[in-house]
Design an enzyme around this catalytic site. Structure first.
Site, PDB file in Angstrom:
ATOM      1  N   GLU A 178       0.734  -1.106  -0.041  1.00  0.00           N
ATOM      2  CA  GLU A 178      -0.060  -0.046  -0.141  1.00  0.00           C
ATOM      3  C   GLU A 178       0.845   1.240  -0.215  1.00  0.00           C
ATOM      4  OE1 GLU A 178      -2.763   0.327   3.443  1.00  0.00           O
ATOM      5  OE2 GLU A 178      -3.638   2.170   2.525  1.00  0.00           O
ATOM      6  N   LYS A 220      -2.482  -2.199  -3.101  1.00  0.00           N
ATOM      7  CA  LYS A 220      -3.423  -1.390  -2.539  1.00  0.00           C
ATOM      8  C   LYS A 220      -3.175   0.229  -2.704  1.00  0.00           C
ATOM      9  CE  LYS A 220      -5.941  -0.270   1.801  1.00  0.00           C
ATOM     10  NZ  LYS A 220      -6.833  -0.749   2.858  1.00  0.00           N
TER      11      LYS A 220
HETATM   12  P1  13P Z   1      -9.593   4.224   4.123  1.00  0.00           P
HETATM   13  O1  13P Z   1     -10.065   3.432   2.984  1.00  0.00           O
HETATM   14  O2  13P Z   1     -10.259   4.645   5.361  1.00  0.00           O
HETATM   15  O3  13P Z   1      -8.424   5.015   3.482  1.00  0.00           O
HETATM   16  O4  13P Z   1      -8.535   3.049   4.900  1.00  0.00           O
HETATM   17  C1  13P Z   1      -7.903   2.084   4.184  1.00  0.00           C
HETATM   18  C2  13P Z   1      -6.901   1.610   4.785  1.00  0.00           C
HETATM   19  O5  13P Z   1      -6.456   0.592   5.150  1.00  0.00           O
HETATM   20  C3  13P Z   1      -5.768   2.531   4.890  1.00  0.00           C
HETATM   21  O6  13P Z   1      -4.505   2.206   5.180  1.00  0.00           O
END
Ligand code: 13P
Length: 340
Positions: A178, A220
């Site tokens: 991510e 992600k």
């Molecule tokens: P949000 O969808 O609130 O951005 O959170 C997703 C997430 O896992 C952020 O690390």
């Protein structure tokens, strides 16, 4: 490393018409969410809230493929003594664990951060795998400061994410990778596109150097979107088009799936953006949601911390999950939102 096993987990995480519930808020983050409903952040309240979500049969069985948990929740038991991990598994979803220890200031790069948590990570992966986690998450934060991000921040975060991903795969769990370019700030959508493309290019190069097998990861990313304070806000269609353009340039087809974060978008915008992207398919990868706020905000409000509102909270969660599941198949429409 058994890449077939990792690929199988990754494919389950992005099963058609389903997506991931990010319920891995650290104690600090969930405390802030609870403040919005004036609820104390006690261990029991955190347990009750998450149990409400995980026992929402309509949402979990039909629309949720996986759930990301914080350490406390992975070890926690439901009110009746059932481990919450077992509640998730019984609903047919894959349990995952947040592994990073959060973004910390990056020296000599004012306003930028690097995410920490690599020390001792192989031992933590082994423990979490024993506790039932089949995948993990690590969030890097790229902040656009004064219209730009530094190479140091992009590179340091991509390198840490690649090391984390390799450690996960060696330990038999699927890494969610991510790299989040924040939507905070006044930058326009094209600046977000440039920084996102750079961060993803760097990310896949670092994953390659670290020996990570792309068939066993889930990406992600953020969507390509206007900064929150930008005076010109791009339309939903433009967000979808520009996000897809960047992803197609950067993400190899070997990656089984891409599961977006919502990052502060409104719940409906996050759904609509995902819908327009899937409606523009066919795409080389599955494209779905791994939302925290955009899946939970309505449910948290409807629940409000009261036992008598559990059914209302679950209904709100099921509606949001259904809307996103439709979007993951390119079958959402604005008028379906009214049936809440
Ligand atoms: P949000 O969808 O609130 O951005 O959170 C997703 C997430 O896992 C952020 O690390």
């Amino acid at each position: 490393m058994n890449i077939d096993k990792l690929n199988d987990i990754a494919n389950r995480m992005v099963a058609a018409g389903k997506g991931i519930l990010a319920a891995d808020e650290s104690t600090g983050s969930i405390t802030k969410r609870f403040e919005s409903i004036k609820l104390d952040s006690t261990e029991t309240n955190r347990r009750d809230y998450r149990e409400m979500l995980f026992r929402s049969a309509d949402a979990m069985k039909s629309y949720i493929s996986g759930v990301i948990l914080f350490d406390e929740t992975l070890r926690q038991k439901a009110a009746d003594g059932t481990p919450l991990v077992d509640v998730i598994k019984a609903a047919g979803a894959v349990p995952g664990i947040k592994l990073d220890k959060g973004p910390k200031p990056l020296p000599f790069c004012p306003g930028e951060t690097v995410t920490e948590g690599l020390d001792g990570l192989a031992d933590r992966v082994a423990e979490y795998a024993k506790l039932g986690a089949e995948f993990a998450k690590w969030r890097a934060v790229i902040d656009i400061v004064n219209g730009r991000a530094s190479h140091n921040a992009i590179h340091a975060n991509a390198h840490a994410l690649a090391r984390y991903a390799a450690i996960c795969q060696a330990g038999g769990i699927v890494p969610m990778v991510e790299p989040e370019v924040l939507m905070d700030g006044a930058h326009d959508i094209d600046t977000c596109a440039e920084v996102t493309e750079w961060a993803l290019k760097e990310q896949f190069q670092e994953l390659y150097y670290a020996g990570v097998k792309l068939e066993g990861i889930i990406l992600k990313p953020n969507m390509v979107i206007s900064g929150k304070k930008c005076p010109t806000q791009a339309s939903r269609e433009e967000v979808a088009e520009k996000t897809l353009k960047v992803l197609k340039r950067c993400v190899p087809a070997a990656v089984p799936g891409i599961a977006f974060l919502s990052g502060g978008q409104s719940s409906e915008d996050a759904t609509a953006h995902l819908h327009y992207m899937n409606a523009a398919g066919p795409l080389p990868w599955k494209l779905t949601y791994s939302y925290g706020r955009a899946l939970q905000a309505d449910a948290l409000k409807a629940w409000g911390g009261k036992a008598e509102n559990v059914a209302a909270g679950q209904k709100a969660f099921a509606h949001r999950a259904k809307m996103n599941a439709l979007a993951a198949s390119g079958k959402w429409a604005q008028n379906l939102e009214k049936v809440a």
